[in-house]
Motif scaffolding. Structure first.
Motif, PDB file in Angstrom:
ATOM      1  N   SER A 153      28.211 -31.275 -43.420  1.00  0.00           N
ATOM      2  CA  SER A 153      28.553 -30.818 -44.961  1.00  0.00           C
ATOM      3  C   SER A 153      27.295 -30.294 -45.664  1.00  0.00           C
ATOM      4  O   SER A 153      27.407 -29.673 -46.603  1.00  0.00           O
ATOM      5  CB  SER A 153      29.387 -32.012 -45.729  1.00  0.00           C
ATOM      6  OG  SER A 153      28.496 -33.070 -45.808  1.00  0.00           O
ATOM      7  N   PRO A 154      26.100 -30.971 -45.221  1.00  0.00           N
ATOM      8  CA  PRO A 154      24.885 -30.181 -45.992  1.00  0.00           C
ATOM      9  C   PRO A 154      24.726 -28.654 -45.809  1.00  0.00           C
ATOM     10  O   PRO A 154      24.135 -27.820 -46.473  1.00  0.00           O
ATOM     11  CB  PRO A 154      23.848 -30.902 -45.399  1.00  0.00           C
ATOM     12  CG  PRO A 154      24.199 -32.283 -45.261  1.00  0.00           C
ATOM     13  CD  PRO A 154      25.784 -32.052 -44.376  1.00  0.00           C
ATOM     14  N   LEU A 155      25.318 -28.397 -44.467  1.00  0.00           N
ATOM     15  CA  LEU A 155      25.149 -26.824 -44.253  1.00  0.00           C
ATOM     16  C   LEU A 155      26.292 -26.044 -45.043  1.00  0.00           C
ATOM     17  O   LEU A 155      26.091 -24.744 -44.990  1.00  0.00           O
ATOM     18  CB  LEU A 155      25.271 -26.759 -42.591  1.00  0.00           C
ATOM     19  CG  LEU A 155      24.423 -27.467 -41.782  1.00  0.00           C
ATOM     20  CD1 LEU A 155      24.827 -27.229 -40.595  1.00  0.00           C
ATOM     21  CD2 LEU A 155      23.113 -26.955 -42.257  1.00  0.00           C
ATOM     22  N   VAL A 156      27.082 -26.548 -45.657  1.00  0.00           N
ATOM     23  CA  VAL A 156      28.362 -25.864 -46.249  1.00  0.00           C
ATOM     24  C   VAL A 156      28.002 -25.473 -47.580  1.00  0.00           C
ATOM     25  O   VAL A 156      27.420 -26.435 -48.500  1.00  0.00           O
ATOM     26  CB  VAL A 156      29.622 -26.847 -46.087  1.00  0.00           C
ATOM     27  CG1 VAL A 156      30.670 -25.886 -47.182  1.00  0.00           C
ATOM     28  CG2 VAL A 156      30.092 -26.780 -44.930  1.00  0.00           C
ATOM     29  N   PRO A 157      28.177 -24.220 -48.262  1.00  0.00           N
ATOM     30  CA  PRO A 157      27.597 -24.082 -49.382  1.00  0.00           C
ATOM     31  C   PRO A 157      28.736 -24.500 -50.590  1.00  0.00           C
ATOM     32  O   PRO A 157      29.620 -24.780 -50.319  1.00  0.00           O
ATOM     33  CB  PRO A 157      27.778 -22.481 -49.506  1.00  0.00           C
ATOM     34  CG  PRO A 157      28.790 -22.159 -48.154  1.00  0.00           C
ATOM     35  CD  PRO A 157      28.507 -23.169 -47.426  1.00  0.00           C
ATOM     36  N   ALA A 217      32.522 -26.548 -49.892  1.00  0.00           N
ATOM     37  CA  ALA A 217      32.414 -28.068 -50.290  1.00  0.00           C
ATOM     38  C   ALA A 217      33.687 -28.544 -50.871  1.00  0.00           C
ATOM     39  O   ALA A 217      33.859 -29.765 -50.547  1.00  0.00           O
ATOM     40  CB  ALA A 217      31.504 -28.349 -51.426  1.00  0.00           C
ATOM     41  N   THR A 218      34.619 -27.890 -51.509  1.00  0.00           N
ATOM     42  CA  THR A 218      35.907 -28.592 -51.906  1.00  0.00           C
ATOM     43  C   THR A 218      36.821 -28.691 -50.541  1.00  0.00           C
ATOM     44  O   THR A 218      37.588 -29.694 -50.248  1.00  0.00           O
ATOM     45  CB  THR A 218      36.798 -27.659 -52.527  1.00  0.00           C
ATOM     46  OG1 THR A 218      35.885 -27.238 -53.893  1.00  0.00           O
ATOM     47  CG2 THR A 218      38.088 -28.046 -53.101  1.00  0.00           C
ATOM     48  N   ILE A 219      36.590 -27.956 -49.594  1.00  0.00           N
ATOM     49  CA  ILE A 219      37.372 -28.180 -48.201  1.00  0.00           C
ATOM     50  C   ILE A 219      36.950 -29.276 -47.537  1.00  0.00           C
ATOM     51  O   ILE A 219      37.848 -29.925 -46.981  1.00  0.00           O
ATOM     52  CB  ILE A 219      37.295 -26.911 -47.294  1.00  0.00           C
ATOM     53  CG1 ILE A 219      38.178 -25.490 -48.019  1.00  0.00           C
ATOM     54  CG2 ILE A 219      37.743 -26.788 -46.009  1.00  0.00           C
ATOM     55  CD1 ILE A 219      37.849 -24.264 -47.508  1.00  0.00           C
ATOM     56  N   VAL A 220      35.618 -29.434 -47.476  1.00  0.00           N
ATOM     57  CA  VAL A 220      34.811 -30.670 -46.763  1.00  0.00           C
ATOM     58  C   VAL A 220      35.377 -31.949 -47.684  1.00  0.00           C
ATOM     59  O   VAL A 220      35.788 -32.889 -47.023  1.00  0.00           O
ATOM     60  CB  VAL A 220      33.516 -30.621 -46.802  1.00  0.00           C
ATOM     61  CG1 VAL A 220      32.731 -31.737 -46.347  1.00  0.00           C
ATOM     62  CG2 VAL A 220      33.056 -29.131 -45.811  1.00  0.00           C
ATOM     63  N   ARG A 221      35.434 -31.766 -48.990  1.00  0.00           N
ATOM     64  CA  ARG A 221      35.834 -33.105 -49.547  1.00  0.00           C
ATOM     65  C   ARG A 221      37.367 -33.147 -49.223  1.00  0.00           C
ATOM     66  O   ARG A 221      37.792 -34.454 -49.240  1.00  0.00           O
ATOM     67  CB  ARG A 221      35.698 -32.774 -51.066  1.00  0.00           C
ATOM     68  CG  ARG A 221      34.597 -32.904 -51.561  1.00  0.00           C
ATOM     69  CD  ARG A 221      34.330 -32.658 -53.203  1.00  0.00           C
ATOM     70  NE  ARG A 221      33.111 -33.101 -53.811  1.00  0.00           N
ATOM     71  CZ  ARG A 221      32.889 -33.607 -55.020  1.00  0.00           C
ATOM     72  NH1 ARG A 221      33.747 -33.873 -55.763  1.00  0.00           N
ATOM     73  NH2 ARG A 221      31.398 -33.832 -55.306  1.00  0.00           N
ATOM     74  N   PHE A 222      38.115 -32.333 -49.356  1.00  0.00           N
ATOM     75  CA  PHE A 222      39.619 -32.279 -49.112  1.00  0.00           C
ATOM     76  C   PHE A 222      39.750 -33.103 -47.734  1.00  0.00           C
ATOM     77  O   PHE A 222      40.648 -34.296 -47.501  1.00  0.00           O
ATOM     78  CB  PHE A 222      40.259 -31.195 -49.255  1.00  0.00           C
ATOM     79  CG  PHE A 222      41.959 -31.374 -49.021  1.00  0.00           C
ATOM     80  CD1 PHE A 222      42.505 -31.490 -49.959  1.00  0.00           C
ATOM     81  CD2 PHE A 222      42.240 -30.974 -47.606  1.00  0.00           C
ATOM     82  CE1 PHE A 222      44.249 -31.926 -49.655  1.00  0.00           C
ATOM     83  CE2 PHE A 222      43.776 -30.856 -47.565  1.00  0.00           C
ATOM     84  CZ  PHE A 222      44.732 -31.629 -48.677  1.00  0.00           C
ATOM     85  N   GLY A 282      25.325 -40.410 -48.826  1.00  0.00           N
ATOM     86  CA  GLY A 282      26.727 -40.832 -48.586  1.00  0.00           C
ATOM     87  C   GLY A 282      27.211 -40.248 -47.379  1.00  0.00           C
ATOM     88  O   GLY A 282      28.153 -41.130 -46.852  1.00  0.00           O
ATOM     89  N   GLY A 283      26.919 -39.069 -47.072  1.00  0.00           N
ATOM     90  CA  GLY A 283      27.334 -38.342 -45.966  1.00  0.00           C
ATOM     91  C   GLY A 283      27.120 -39.079 -44.531  1.00  0.00           C
ATOM     92  O   GLY A 283      27.966 -39.306 -43.804  1.00  0.00           O
ATOM     93  N   VAL A 284      25.747 -39.390 -44.610  1.00  0.00           N
ATOM     94  CA  VAL A 284      25.312 -40.304 -43.407  1.00  0.00           C
ATOM     95  C   VAL A 284      26.174 -41.682 -43.240  1.00  0.00           C
ATOM     96  O   VAL A 284      26.431 -41.977 -42.365  1.00  0.00           O
ATOM     97  CB  VAL A 284      23.910 -40.435 -43.250  1.00  0.00           C
ATOM     98  CG1 VAL A 284      23.369 -41.270 -42.204  1.00  0.00           C
ATOM     99  CG2 VAL A 284      23.262 -39.175 -43.255  1.00  0.00           C
TER     100      VAL A 284
END
Length: 113
Positions: free
Chosen positions: A29-33, A38-43, A91-93
């Protein structure tokens, strides 16, 4: 004659696959703009958290349900929690470790079909 022992129960880890997928999403997720990515990752993380929570309910491990309901709320894309980037990275880790740990520990006894 030897008395036969009953077979040892076999377990299945239903939460392992969604846990691994969510951990991958969180580590990348840190690589995603920001924006749509970011919305897709959150979903994806929120949905996978709900799936893991459901498997925890099925396994009778309710404490994981509480953890993953909180994860689903924190990463939900509808009412987004806005925090600074460093908190998202940490939080991601933490989330990835939680998903991998739960995937390994949440297990059901396999029922014969």
């Amino acid at each position: 004659m030897h008395a036969s022992r009953p077979p040892e129960p076999q377990f299945q880890r239903n939460a392992l696959a969604p846990g691994i997928l969510a951990a991958i999403a969180l580590f990348l997720s840190p690589l995603v703009p920001e924006g749509l990515g970011a919305t897709i990752v959150r979903f994806a993380v929120a949905v996978l958290a709900l799936i893991v929570a459901w498997f925890a309910v099925q396994a009778g491990q309710w404490w994981w349900t509480i953890v993953f309901l909180a994860v689903a709320v924190f990463w939900n894309p509808i009412v987004a929690v806005e925090v600074v980037y460093g908190v998202w990275a940490i939080g991601g880790v933490i989330g990835a470790v939680l998903f991998l740990t739960a995937g390994a520990l949440i297990k059901n006894e396999r029922t014969p079909s």
